[in-house]
Design a protein around this motif. Structure first.
Motif, PDB file in Angstrom:
ATOM      1  N   ILE A 115       5.577  20.431  44.994  1.00  0.00           N
ATOM      2  CA  ILE A 115       6.178  19.411  44.147  1.00  0.00           C
ATOM      3  C   ILE A 115       5.117  18.397  43.721  1.00  0.00           C
ATOM      4  O   ILE A 115       5.110  17.915  42.596  1.00  0.00           O
ATOM      5  N   GLY A 116       4.180  18.136  44.641  1.00  0.00           N
ATOM      6  CA  GLY A 116       3.140  17.152  44.358  1.00  0.00           C
ATOM      7  C   GLY A 116       2.251  17.535  43.194  1.00  0.00           C
ATOM      8  O   GLY A 116       1.761  16.659  42.474  1.00  0.00           O
ATOM      9  N   ILE A 117       2.035  18.853  43.000  1.00  0.00           N
ATOM     10  CA  ILE A 117       1.116  19.278  41.936  1.00  0.00           C
ATOM     11  C   ILE A 117       1.524  18.690  40.586  1.00  0.00           C
ATOM     12  O   ILE A 117       0.725  18.010  39.944  1.00  0.00           O
ATOM     13  N   PRO A 118       2.767  18.913  40.127  1.00  0.00           N
ATOM     14  CA  PRO A 118       3.116  18.271  38.851  1.00  0.00           C
ATOM     15  C   PRO A 118       3.435  16.775  38.988  1.00  0.00           C
ATOM     16  O   PRO A 118       3.093  15.988  38.117  1.00  0.00           O
ATOM     17  N   VAL A 119       4.071  16.418  40.099  1.00  0.00           N
ATOM     18  CA  VAL A 119       4.630  15.071  40.198  1.00  0.00           C
ATOM     19  C   VAL A 119       3.558  14.003  40.294  1.00  0.00           C
ATOM     20  O   VAL A 119       3.652  12.951  39.676  1.00  0.00           O
ATOM     21  N   LEU A 120       2.507  14.274  41.074  1.00  0.00           N
ATOM     22  CA  LEU A 120       1.544  13.209  41.342  1.00  0.00           C
ATOM     23  C   LEU A 120       0.633  12.936  40.153  1.00  0.00           C
ATOM     24  O   LEU A 120      -0.211  12.056  40.198  1.00  0.00           O
ATOM     25  N   ARG A 121       0.797  13.708  39.085  1.00  0.00           N
ATOM     26  CA  ARG A 121       0.079  13.370  37.858  1.00  0.00           C
ATOM     27  C   ARG A 121       0.819  12.290  37.084  1.00  0.00           C
ATOM     28  O   ARG A 121       0.335  11.796  36.085  1.00  0.00           O
ATOM     29  N   LEU A 122       2.009  11.973  37.559  1.00  0.00           N
ATOM     30  CA  LEU A 122       2.808  10.943  36.887  1.00  0.00           C
ATOM     31  C   LEU A 122       2.715   9.635  37.660  1.00  0.00           C
ATOM     32  O   LEU A 122       2.267   9.598  38.793  1.00  0.00           O
ATOM     33  N   ASN A 123       3.191   8.588  37.020  1.00  0.00           N
ATOM     34  CA  ASN A 123       3.143   7.264  37.634  1.00  0.00           C
ATOM     35  C   ASN A 123       4.489   6.577  37.547  1.00  0.00           C
ATOM     36  O   ASN A 123       5.261   6.836  36.633  1.00  0.00           O
ATOM     37  N   GLY A 124       4.732   5.677  38.478  1.00  0.00           N
ATOM     38  CA  GLY A 124       5.853   4.742  38.377  1.00  0.00           C
ATOM     39  C   GLY A 124       7.195   5.393  38.146  1.00  0.00           C
ATOM     40  O   GLY A 124       7.586   6.303  38.875  1.00  0.00           O
ATOM     41  N   ASP A 125       7.897   4.939  37.131  1.00  0.00           N
ATOM     42  CA  ASP A 125       9.271   5.376  36.875  1.00  0.00           C
ATOM     43  C   ASP A 125       9.372   6.881  36.687  1.00  0.00           C
ATOM     44  O   ASP A 125      10.313   7.512  37.132  1.00  0.00           O
ATOM     45  N   TYR A 126       8.370   7.462  36.014  1.00  0.00           N
ATOM     46  CA  TYR A 126       8.408   8.902  35.749  1.00  0.00           C
ATOM     47  C   TYR A 126       8.423   9.663  37.063  1.00  0.00           C
ATOM     48  O   TYR A 126       9.187  10.605  37.255  1.00  0.00           O
ATOM     49  N   LEU A 127       7.576   9.212  37.981  1.00  0.00           N
ATOM     50  CA  LEU A 127       7.498   9.879  39.276  1.00  0.00           C
ATOM     51  C   LEU A 127       8.831   9.761  40.008  1.00  0.00           C
ATOM     52  O   LEU A 127       9.326  10.720  40.593  1.00  0.00           O
ATOM     53  N   ALA A 128       9.439   8.586  39.935  1.00  0.00           N
ATOM     54  CA  ALA A 128      10.719   8.375  40.616  1.00  0.00           C
ATOM     55  C   ALA A 128      11.756   9.359  40.095  1.00  0.00           C
ATOM     56  O   ALA A 128      12.478   9.990  40.870  1.00  0.00           O
ATOM     57  N   ILE A 129      11.794   9.525  38.767  1.00  0.00           N
ATOM     58  CA  ILE A 129      12.817  10.389  38.177  1.00  0.00           C
ATOM     59  C   ILE A 129      12.549  11.854  38.507  1.00  0.00           C
ATOM     60  O   ILE A 129      13.467  12.619  38.815  1.00  0.00           O
ATOM     61  N   VAL A 130      11.273  12.242  38.485  1.00  0.00           N
ATOM     62  CA  VAL A 130      10.961  13.644  38.790  1.00  0.00           C
ATOM     63  C   VAL A 130      11.274  13.967  40.252  1.00  0.00           C
ATOM     64  O   VAL A 130      11.813  15.028  40.558  1.00  0.00           O
ATOM     65  N   THR A 131      10.991  13.035  41.162  1.00  0.00           N
ATOM     66  CA  THR A 131      11.330  13.300  42.568  1.00  0.00           C
ATOM     67  C   THR A 131      12.840  13.401  42.744  1.00  0.00           C
ATOM     68  O   THR A 131      13.326  14.222  43.509  1.00  0.00           O
ATOM     69  N   LEU A 132      13.550  12.587  42.005  1.00  0.00           N
ATOM     70  CA  LEU A 132      15.011  12.655  42.030  1.00  0.00           C
ATOM     71  C   LEU A 132      15.479  14.053  41.631  1.00  0.00           C
ATOM     72  O   LEU A 132      16.321  14.671  42.290  1.00  0.00           O
ATOM     73  N   ALA A 133      14.872  14.575  40.555  1.00  0.00           N
ATOM     74  CA  ALA A 133      15.239  15.906  40.078  1.00  0.00           C
ATOM     75  C   ALA A 133      14.901  16.962  41.118  1.00  0.00           C
ATOM     76  O   ALA A 133      15.684  17.888  41.358  1.00  0.00           O
ATOM     77  N   PHE A 134      13.747  16.830  41.781  1.00  0.00           N
ATOM     78  CA  PHE A 134      13.376  17.819  42.789  1.00  0.00           C
ATOM     79  C   PHE A 134      14.334  17.812  43.968  1.00  0.00           C
ATOM     80  O   PHE A 134      14.652  18.861  44.518  1.00  0.00           O
ATOM     81  N   GLY A 135      14.791  16.621  44.333  1.00  0.00           N
ATOM     82  CA  GLY A 135      15.790  16.540  45.399  1.00  0.00           C
ATOM     83  C   GLY A 135      17.018  17.350  45.052  1.00  0.00           C
ATOM     84  O   GLY A 135      17.555  18.088  45.874  1.00  0.00           O
TER      85      GLY A 135
END
Lengths: 346, 388
Positions: A115-135
């Protein structure tokens, strides 16, 4: 003899001390505890580990993750599956639990890495939303996953049960029904050990060179990059550690109940853990521990309020947030701790 | 700063006043007249949250039975329900709170998954449990002191298939089910197995899940395209009500067949009862029955709670009466320990026959499953009418 310890080390030792003291006290009082509190000891340990691990992402790495329950879910399902599969191979329950915890942590770590591979290229709000989706994705996967074991080994299938187990086989994960018939092998002692291990890992990571790099990235991403820090590498390090610890917490939690479902680890659970972290203070591990324990026990203490229970819970939460952020009270507390420090120095 | 403190003070006052309310609310139920001479009867159920309808119904039904029995003299009960919000974790917490309260016999949990979790606890603690409505097989599996008042999910599925085959209600069958729900899945799996055995043809098998349970056009057009003349709906009534409405908009009018979760659709707010015309369902309880006991129960329930009782309420009511019968037969007294009572109850429940609102001549086997015959109902002119 004078022990010269810096502020962080002192604080870390105080945290270890509080946890050990709490454990010893509860062990001594075991006979007089109510069954209600006794039943909550293991979940409290699991939530404490969850809070510490999320604090690593939110407080130390400075990224908001809204899908932390997803890692807990991965840990719960894989760890319990391993423990059930090894039931006949490892008869000793504590050892089986340890193996389950290790497997849960490993799988959650792998999930965190992927999950970190795509997610950690993002910052702030975007990261929050993507982690939400992964959950949510993790929840859907476990809701549709069927895993069985028979003499030919593990059988997997998605969407419907096509495992066709041989005679004597056993379906472990049954899609939406989750896992049933789990042997309850989690103990308070195991939970305590896991909390201590989590603290040791997190404190040592934070105090290391890598930890300072992680905090530098949190404080100023561009400045950190300009001095040659590999941003994604360090972010990944914190994120995967956090995920693996959450996985272990998930296994511990699941092994305390006879049944576990994917729907348990939904968005609400992620937010609950985030509340522990925010309430305890971002970056403050002792705060997370106290907040997780207090907020797990609180709803049960409020059972006397009957129908108004959840309303009172919410009001208490608002009150606590207000008081802990109250400037007057804060300065009072800091004066108190200053005095202590002076006394120590004298 | 003054303002902030004023806010805090206000909030404090609110909490305190609420505390006072909570206290008052509690007083009549806990301060029962019988005192120590009553059997402490406890149960957990979703009293708040999405599944609260079921928890509250079971609790209310049980409360009516307890009040009736206490008024009769003889055996006395003290009933306490704790909220589990349909979550196994909270159910175990609620169960432990009941244990601290002094529970001697348990009503288990109202919903399946929480009951699975509390059943493991009652088994370990040797407290006898009789659940009104937790219907999954895993609830009772491997536990000698866990019994059910409702049908087991698999039994509902095979009974439905049997019923459809016996009455030749349909030849081409479509199923729409909820694949993240234990209840729905349990019934679906046994229905398809039994249907294959009986030679019923299943032409369409589609699913939905939490979160995408508002639009059923894909599932319905699949059933329509396959030419299904009967659609089996093993689900609760909320999604079913949407399915009826959307099918009617599509101009698709097959026969509909539901299970006990469909019970309650006629009293659902904002639902046009005309859409449910002709829907068939298998349910153990019919609130419109002419039976004396049912009539009295429905009247009392309406008086107290201002709604028609559903099957869960009747199950809760029956549980308490079954306990009464068993305790009387065993000559049990309230000063016995939970473990002693557990032994006596296992003996009684496996040997007795019980007549209640949800069936006559109910018996239990050693596994804890109940045996009673489901009643086929059809909705005609906005009311349930017995099928036969």
């Amino acid at each position: 003899m004078k022990l010269k310890l810096n502020k962080t080390t002192r604080k870390n030792f105080a945290t270890y001390g509080v946890v050990i003291l709490a454990y010893v006290l509860l062990q001594v009082m075991k006979g007089s505890l109510s069954s209600s509190l006794k039943g909550m000891l293991v979940p409290i340990c699991a939530y404490v580990v969850m809070a510490i691990s999320l604090n690593l992402t939110v407080g130390i790495l400075g990224e908001l993750s809204l899908g932390h329950a997803g890692f807990m879910s991965v840990g719960a399902f894989t760890g319990v599956t391993a423990a059930i599969a090894l039931q006949n191979v490892i008869p000793a329950a504590p050892l089986r639990l340890a193996v389950g915890l290790a497997v849960g942590a490993a799988f959650a770590g792998i999930a965190g890495f992927l999950i970190g591979i795509p997610v950690l290229r993002l910052n702030g709000d975007y990261l929050a939303i993507v982690t939400l989706a992964f959950g949510e994705i993790i929840k859907s996967i476990f809701n549709n996953l069927y895993v069985g074991i028979d003499k030919n080994g593990m059988q997997f299938s998605l969407l419907s049960d096509k495992t066709n187990l041989a005679e004597g086989g056993k379906l472990i994960i049954e899609g939406p029904m989750g896992i049933g018939g789990i042997q309850k092998i989690s103990t308070f002692t195991a939970g305590f050990i896991l909390v201590m291990i989590t603290l040791i890992i997190v404190f040592n990571l934070v105090n290391s060179r890598a930890g300072r790099a992680i905090m530098a990235i949190r404080d100023n991403h561009i400045a950190a990059e300009s001095i040659g820090l590999h941003v994604t590498h360090y972010k990944m390090m914190a994120f995967v550690t956090s995920a693996a610890l959450a996985g272990a917490a998930g296994t511990l939690f699941a092994m305390n109940y006879s049944t576990i479902m994917a729907n348990k680890f939904d968005f609400n659970t992620s937010i609950l853990v985030l509340v522990f972290v925010v309430l305890g203070g971002q970056g403050n591990m002792l705060g997370s521990i106290v907040a997780a324990a207090a907020l797990t026990v609180l709803p049960e203490m409020l059972r006397t309020f009957a129908d108004y229970r959840m309303l009172v819970y919410a009001i208490v939460l608002i009150l606590v947030m207000l008081t802990t952020n109250n400037a007057t009270l804060r300065s009072w507390f800091s004066r108190f701790s200053l005095k202590n420090r002076e006394k120590e120095a004298a | 700063m003054k303002k902030k403190f004023a806010c805090l003070a206000m909030a404090m006052i609110m909490v305190l006043s609420l505390a006072a309310c909570g206290g008052k609310e509690e007083a009549p139920s806990s301060g029962s007249e019988s005192g120590a001479a009553a059997f402490m009867l406890g149960g957990t159920g979703p009293l708040t949250g999405g599944a609260a309808i079921y928890g509250n119904a079971a609790k209310n039904g049980a409360q009516i039975a307890v009040d009736e029995i206490n008024a009769m003299g003889g055996i006395q009960f003290e009933l306490k329900y704790e909220d589990d919000t349909h979550d196994p974790e909270k159910a175990v917490n609620a169960y432990n709170a009941l244990k601290d309260w002094g529970m001697q016999i348990s009503l288990g949990s109202v919903t399946s998954k929480p009951c699975e979790a509390t059943a493991a606890e009652t088994y370990a603690d040797r407290i006898f449990a009789l659940t009104p409505s937790a219907s999954s097989t895993a609830t009772t599996e491997g536990k000698d002191n866990m019994f059910q008042m409702c049908f087991m999910d698999p039994n509902q599925g095979s009974a439905s298939a049997q019923y459809i085959a016996d009455k030749t209600l349909g030849t081409k069958i479509a199923i729409i089910w909820k694949n993240d729900d234990v209840y729905s899945k349990g019934i679906h799996d046994t229905f398809t197995a039994k249907a294959a055995e009986l030679g019923l043809e299943i032409v369409s098998d589609t699913t939905f899940a939490d979160g995408n349970d508002t639009d059923f056009s894909v599932q319905l057009s699949d059933a329509q395209k396959a030419g299904a003349d009967l659609v089996f709906l093993p689900m609760y009534y909320q999604p079913a009500s949407l399915i009826f409405a959307q099918a009617s908009n599509m101009g698709y009018a097959p026969k509909w067949f539901g299970v006990d979760g469909m019970d309650g659709i006629l009293t659902m707010e904002g639902f046009d009862a005309a859409l449910a015309e002709g829907v068939m369902l298998l349910t153990p309880f019919n609130a419109d029955s002419d039976d004396e006991a049912t009539k009295a129960f429905v009247a009392e329930y309406q008086k107290r709670f201002n709604e028609i009782p559903n099957q869960f309420a009747a199950d809760g009511y029956d549980c308490v009466y079954a306990y009464k019968q068993a305790l009387e037969a065993a000559g049990a007294t309230p000063d016995m320990s939970a473990e002693e009572l557990c032994g006596l109850m296992i003996e009684q429940f496996t040997s007795m026959t019980f007549n209640g609102l949800t069936g006559d001549g109910m018996t239990w086997d050693a596994s804890g499953a109940v045996s009673k015959s489901p009643k086929g109902m059809v909705i005609e002119n906005g009311a349930y009418v017995g099928l036969d």
